[in-house]
Design a protein around this motif. Structure first.
Motif, PDB file in Angstrom:
ATOM      1  N   LEU A   1       0.870  -1.172  -0.110  1.00  0.00           N
ATOM      2  CA  LEU A   1       0.005   0.114   0.128  1.00  0.00           C
ATOM      3  C   LEU A   1       0.966   1.217  -0.146  1.00  0.00           C
ATOM      4  CD1 LEU A   1      -2.924  -1.084   2.319  1.00  0.00           C
ATOM      5  CD2 LEU A   1      -2.977  -0.791   0.000  1.00  0.00           C
ATOM      6  N   SER A   2       2.000   1.378   0.697  1.00  0.00           N
ATOM      7  CA  SER A   2       2.678   2.442   0.448  1.00  0.00           C
ATOM      8  C   SER A   2       3.831   2.139  -0.526  1.00  0.00           C
ATOM      9  CB  SER A   2       3.774   2.476   1.954  1.00  0.00           C
ATOM     10  OG  SER A   2       4.800   1.393   2.044  1.00  0.00           O
ATOM     11  N   LYS A   3       3.840   1.421  -1.367  1.00  0.00           N
ATOM     12  CA  LYS A   3       4.667   1.199  -2.404  1.00  0.00           C
ATOM     13  C   LYS A   3       6.036   1.592  -2.097  1.00  0.00           C
ATOM     14  CE  LYS A   3       0.919   2.588  -5.833  1.00  0.00           C
ATOM     15  NZ  LYS A   3       0.524   3.397  -6.757  1.00  0.00           N
ATOM     16  N   SER A   4       6.255   0.818  -0.941  1.00  0.00           N
ATOM     17  CA  SER A   4       7.759   1.039  -0.563  1.00  0.00           C
ATOM     18  C   SER A   4       8.812   0.456  -1.364  1.00  0.00           C
ATOM     19  CB  SER A   4       7.917   0.206   0.677  1.00  0.00           C
ATOM     20  OG  SER A   4       9.226   0.166   1.179  1.00  0.00           O
ATOM     21  N   VAL A   5      10.052   1.121  -1.605  1.00  0.00           N
ATOM     22  CA  VAL A   5      10.999   0.698  -2.672  1.00  0.00           C
ATOM     23  C   VAL A   5      11.873  -0.413  -1.748  1.00  0.00           C
ATOM     24  CG1 VAL A   5      11.073   2.675  -3.756  1.00  0.00           C
ATOM     25  CG2 VAL A   5      12.673   2.529  -1.781  1.00  0.00           C
ATOM     26  N   ASN A   6      11.715  -0.382  -0.520  1.00  0.00           N
ATOM     27  CA  ASN A   6      12.704  -1.339   0.376  1.00  0.00           C
ATOM     28  C   ASN A   6      11.901  -1.675   1.525  1.00  0.00           C
ATOM     29  OD1 ASN A   6      15.193   0.865  -0.254  1.00  0.00           O
ATOM     30  ND2 ASN A   6      15.128  -1.284  -1.315  1.00  0.00           N
ATOM     31  N   VAL A   7      11.954  -2.903   2.230  1.00  0.00           N
ATOM     32  CA  VAL A   7      11.502  -3.072   3.350  1.00  0.00           C
ATOM     33  C   VAL A   7      12.539  -2.918   4.547  1.00  0.00           C
ATOM     34  CG1 VAL A   7      10.464  -4.977   5.129  1.00  0.00           C
ATOM     35  CG2 VAL A   7       9.955  -4.708   2.453  1.00  0.00           C
TER      36      VAL A   7
ATOM     37  N   ILE B   1       3.508   1.261   7.458  1.00  0.00           N
ATOM     38  CA  ILE B   1       3.331   2.308   6.308  1.00  0.00           C
ATOM     39  C   ILE B   1       3.939   3.707   7.020  1.00  0.00           C
ATOM     40  CG2 ILE B   1       1.796   3.942   5.133  1.00  0.00           C
ATOM     41  CD1 ILE B   1      -0.136   1.569   4.818  1.00  0.00           C
ATOM     42  N   ARG B   2       3.667   3.798   8.353  1.00  0.00           N
ATOM     43  CA  ARG B   2       4.361   5.047   8.918  1.00  0.00           C
ATOM     44  C   ARG B   2       5.793   5.004   9.013  1.00  0.00           C
ATOM     45  NH1 ARG B   2       0.544   8.418   8.282  1.00  0.00           N
ATOM     46  NH2 ARG B   2      -1.100   8.683   9.829  1.00  0.00           N
ATOM     47  N   ALA B   3       6.120   3.659   9.235  1.00  0.00           N
ATOM     48  CA  ALA B   3       7.890   3.821   9.399  1.00  0.00           C
ATOM     49  C   ALA B   3       8.549   3.965   7.849  1.00  0.00           C
ATOM     50  CB  ALA B   3       8.167   2.366   9.710  1.00  0.00           C
ATOM     51  N   ALA B   4       7.791   3.564   6.849  1.00  0.00           N
ATOM     52  CA  ALA B   4       8.130   3.705   5.480  1.00  0.00           C
ATOM     53  C   ALA B   4       7.998   5.140   5.199  1.00  0.00           C
ATOM     54  CB  ALA B   4       7.342   2.884   4.357  1.00  0.00           C
TER      55      ALA B   4
ATOM     56  N   VAL C   1      10.915   5.838   2.017  1.00  0.00           N
ATOM     57  CA  VAL C   1      11.064   4.780   1.119  1.00  0.00           C
ATOM     58  C   VAL C   1       9.520   4.444   0.454  1.00  0.00           C
ATOM     59  CG1 VAL C   1      13.113   3.804   2.207  1.00  0.00           C
ATOM     60  CG2 VAL C   1      10.895   3.045   3.039  1.00  0.00           C
ATOM     61  N   ASP C   2       8.622   5.258   0.704  1.00  0.00           N
ATOM     62  CA  ASP C   2       7.421   5.306   0.193  1.00  0.00           C
ATOM     63  C   ASP C   2       7.167   5.984  -1.005  1.00  0.00           C
ATOM     64  OD1 ASP C   2       7.433   7.412   1.944  1.00  0.00           O
ATOM     65  OD2 ASP C   2       5.200   7.843   1.643  1.00  0.00           O
ATOM     66  N   ARG C   3       6.161   5.492  -1.938  1.00  0.00           N
ATOM     67  CA  ARG C   3       5.958   6.280  -3.170  1.00  0.00           C
ATOM     68  C   ARG C   3       4.604   6.585  -3.306  1.00  0.00           C
ATOM     69  NH1 ARG C   3       8.748   1.797  -7.296  1.00  0.00           N
ATOM     70  NH2 ARG C   3       7.932   0.412  -5.656  1.00  0.00           N
ATOM     71  N   GLU C   4       3.730   6.162  -2.269  1.00  0.00           N
ATOM     72  CA  GLU C   4       2.461   6.500  -2.132  1.00  0.00           C
ATOM     73  C   GLU C   4       2.186   7.792  -1.410  1.00  0.00           C
ATOM     74  OE1 GLU C   4      -0.375   6.688  -3.941  1.00  0.00           O
ATOM     75  OE2 GLU C   4      -0.936   4.912  -3.934  1.00  0.00           O
ATOM     76  N   LEU C   5       2.611   8.709  -1.922  1.00  0.00           N
ATOM     77  CA  LEU C   5       2.962   9.926  -1.059  1.00  0.00           C
ATOM     78  C   LEU C   5       1.734  10.593  -0.556  1.00  0.00           C
ATOM     79  CD1 LEU C   5       5.557  11.880  -3.099  1.00  0.00           C
ATOM     80  CD2 LEU C   5       5.825  10.327  -1.347  1.00  0.00           C
ATOM     81  N   GLY C   6       0.622  10.285  -0.967  1.00  0.00           N
ATOM     82  CA  GLY C   6      -0.770  10.754  -0.772  1.00  0.00           C
ATOM     83  C   GLY C   6      -1.216  10.299   0.555  1.00  0.00           C
ATOM     84  N   LEU C   7      -0.420   9.197   1.200  1.00  0.00           N
ATOM     85  CA  LEU C   7      -0.992   8.653   2.523  1.00  0.00           C
ATOM     86  C   LEU C   7      -0.232   9.346   3.361  1.00  0.00           C
ATOM     87  CD1 LEU C   7      -0.632   4.767   1.742  1.00  0.00           C
ATOM     88  CD2 LEU C   7      -2.510   6.269   1.776  1.00  0.00           C
ATOM     89  N   ARG C   8       0.712  10.327   3.186  1.00  0.00           N
ATOM     90  CA  ARG C   8       1.595  10.935   4.271  1.00  0.00           C
ATOM     91  C   ARG C   8       0.629  12.027   5.094  1.00  0.00           C
ATOM     92  NH1 ARG C   8       7.397  12.545   1.672  1.00  0.00           N
ATOM     93  NH2 ARG C   8       7.977  10.314   1.195  1.00  0.00           N
TER      94      ARG C   8
END
Length: 565
Positions: free
Chosen positions: A448-454, A499-502, A507-514
């Protein structure tokens, strides 16, 4: 319907809420009326009867594992939503071992054109579980017969975190097998050769990781049951969206219970002393995650946090001067403050350290004997006792032993399940560090965060969120983990924490969630979880809207003007 505020600014819908597209692979559902089946193009592909009967009742009527296997296999292909509804509502049961569905096999002989093989998979994929079958718990090297592991794991991603089943990919790589019996078995369908060299394995993995992310750029890759899990994780964790549940998931779920246990003792972080029986790579990995807890929550320096831990291996307390060459992973926790004393027996170590915490990752059944357990009860008002080895026969002690020897005061969690225990008129429920609490939320959070890494912070967040997910009743009863039957609620909180940690590490790409508040983020997560119990209603509603829209269009003339009677 999404309740996201306008400032979320998220383009389009996440795939979990995408408009329905006919897909026979996921739309076989004999609970659907005939008109819905016709719309989905599955009419005639399933038996014609409308089947609404309770699946668990049928399953319980099956007397053997073979009959259960056959029933679940048929159910998976004729009523997929009932299948996952059954699994989601019964995650505590053991019927998951009967799961069966196809997966993707990549053979070492395909090296050089893995991309073309991967292209044969017909669905969009959000997450894959990859194994080479070389270290299946309790069974050893199964080669390609280990496919049941990613199949079962992904079924739990769906049941616990609502990742759509058609967006999952069970993947087994065939790199040969060290199991000679398998190689000589005429029915074995894998490569009949010994395991490839580590260098050859990495070359193959390099090609596979690149091919997977080229095909599905946002894919989350989870490694499972590799005999040596560290090389792949260390090589790819900063390049791809991947993690290893055996290492990181295990450490996180144990840490989640450990956080609650340490807080319950009332002992300050700097006064805690933890004895670890088992100094293998898994034990050291768990201990390092606990070091992070003492640094983050206890305000200790890394050196102070490290000195909380006393590791014991087959030769005794791990020290700098005991005379043997230590494995690299043990050096971090090796003691230099033993003043030349060596302690070769666990009883002696317990007497020397006087621990507040006793952890077992040794696979030595009964290693925490009554003398040690009683001593823990004498030393502490609330001793923390975690026998974490699997299976139950390898557990360092049982729940009953821990509670009896400490007069019901132990803060207990195990790696294997144990039954409730009644002691002095009170029923005690054991904690179990089941990875199911965290890995589904780690995967969904990355998706959901579209994270580039875990990242390690995302793994830590899963543990911290788990520790905060108990309700008031569970806390009042002294539980260390929430009721597993609330797993989907727990997964929402774990996912939101990941998601919050990402976001914090960018490292998140779904910036709207911020821009979402905590409650809004949890609602966002929950709305995007596949719910097998709602699929029938959603599809019927979708069909109804189409029919109403078609009827409205039929009542209009040119340019939308009403037709003349």
């Amino acid at each position: 319907m999404s309740t996201l505020p306008a400032h979320a600014n998220i383009k389009g819908h996440h795939p979990h809420l995408r408009p329905h597209q006919p897909d026979p692979s996921s739309d076989y559902d004999t609970s659907l009326p005939h008109e819905v089946r016709k719309y989905l193009r599955t009419y005639g592909l399933t038996p014609p009867a409308l089947m609404l009967i309770e699946g668990l009742k049928i399953l319980r009527m099956k007397s053997s594992d073979l009959e259960k296997f056959r029933y679940l296999t048929v159910l998976k292909h004729t009523n997929v939503h009932l299948f996952y509804r059954l699994l989601a509502e019964n995650v505590k049961s053991s019927f998951g071992r009967n799961l069966h569905c196809p997966g993707l096999y990549l053979s070492y002989t395909d090296k050089g054109h893995l991309h073309s093989v991967i292209n044969n998979w017909p669905h969009n994929v959000e997450i894959t579980v990859v194994t080479d079958g070389s270290r299946i718990l309790g069974l050893g090297d199964l080669g390609i017969n280990g496919m049941g592991i990613p199949v079962g794991k992904l079924a739990l991603y769906t049941a616990c975190a609502g990742i759509r089943p058609d967006a999952t990919l069970p993947l087994t790589i065939d790199l040969g097998t060290g199991n000679e019996k398998l190689r000589e078995d005429p029915l074995y369908m894998g490569l009949r050769r010994d395991k490839v060299t580590p260098e050859e394995e990495m070359e193959f993995m390099d090609e596979m990781m690149a091919a997977l992310t080229e095909k599905w750029p946002g894919i989350v890759i989870q490694f499972e049951d590799f005999k040596n899990p560290f090389p792949a994780l260390e090589r790819y964790q900063n390049t791809y969206t991947c993690f290893n549940d055996d290492i990181q998931g295990t450490g996180a779920v144990i840490l989640g219970g450990f956080i609650n246990a340490v807080k319950s003792t009332g002992i300050a972080p700097q006064d805690q002393r933890a004895v670890f029986l088992g100094a293998g790579s898994a034990g050291v990995g768990v201990a390092k995650q606990m070091v992070e807890f003492f640094m983050r929550e206890g305000g200790l320096s890394e050196d102070e946090a490290r000195k909380v831990f006393y590791l014991v291996d087959s030769k005794g307390l791990v020290t700098n001067d005991r005379g043997d060459k230590l494995a690299d992973h043990k050096i971090y926790f090796s003691r230099s403050d033993n003043q030349g004393q060596q302690f070769k027996d666990l009883h002696d170590v317990v007497e020397y350290v006087k621990p507040t915490i006793l952890m077992g990752l040794s696979t030595i059944g009964g290693a925490f004997d009554h003398k040690i357990l009683k001593r823990m009860g004498e030393l502490n008002d609330k001793p923390v006792i975690f026998p974490l080895s699997n299976p139950s026969a390898n557990s360092e002690c049982s729940f009953e032993e821990a509670m009896t020897c400490t007069d019901g005061r132990a803060l207990f969690a195990s790696g294997s399940p144990f039954p409730d225990f009644e002691y002095k008129g009170r029923t005690y429920t054991p904690g179990q560090g089941n990875n199911m609490y965290v890995f589904p939320g780690i995967g969904l959070g990355a998706i959901l965060s579209k994270s580039v890494n875990v990242t390690q912070s995302m793994i830590y967040a899963s543990a911290s969120s788990l520790s905060q997910s108990l309700n008031s009743q569970e806390t009042a009863q002294g539980w260390l983990y929430p009721d597993i039957r609330r797993i989907r609620e727990v997964s929402v909180k774990v996912t939101a924490g990941v998601i919050r940690a990402a976001q914090e590490e960018k490292v998140d790409r779904e910036l709207g969630l911020r821009g979402l508040g905590d409650e809004e983020l949890e609602r966002y997560v929950q709305e995007r979880m596949y719910d097998p119990s709602r699929e029938r209603d959603l599809m019927q509603g979708e069909l109804r809207e189409m029919m109403e829209s078609a009827g409205a269009d039929a009542g209009k003339g040119v340019n939308g003007t009403p037709k003349m009677a």
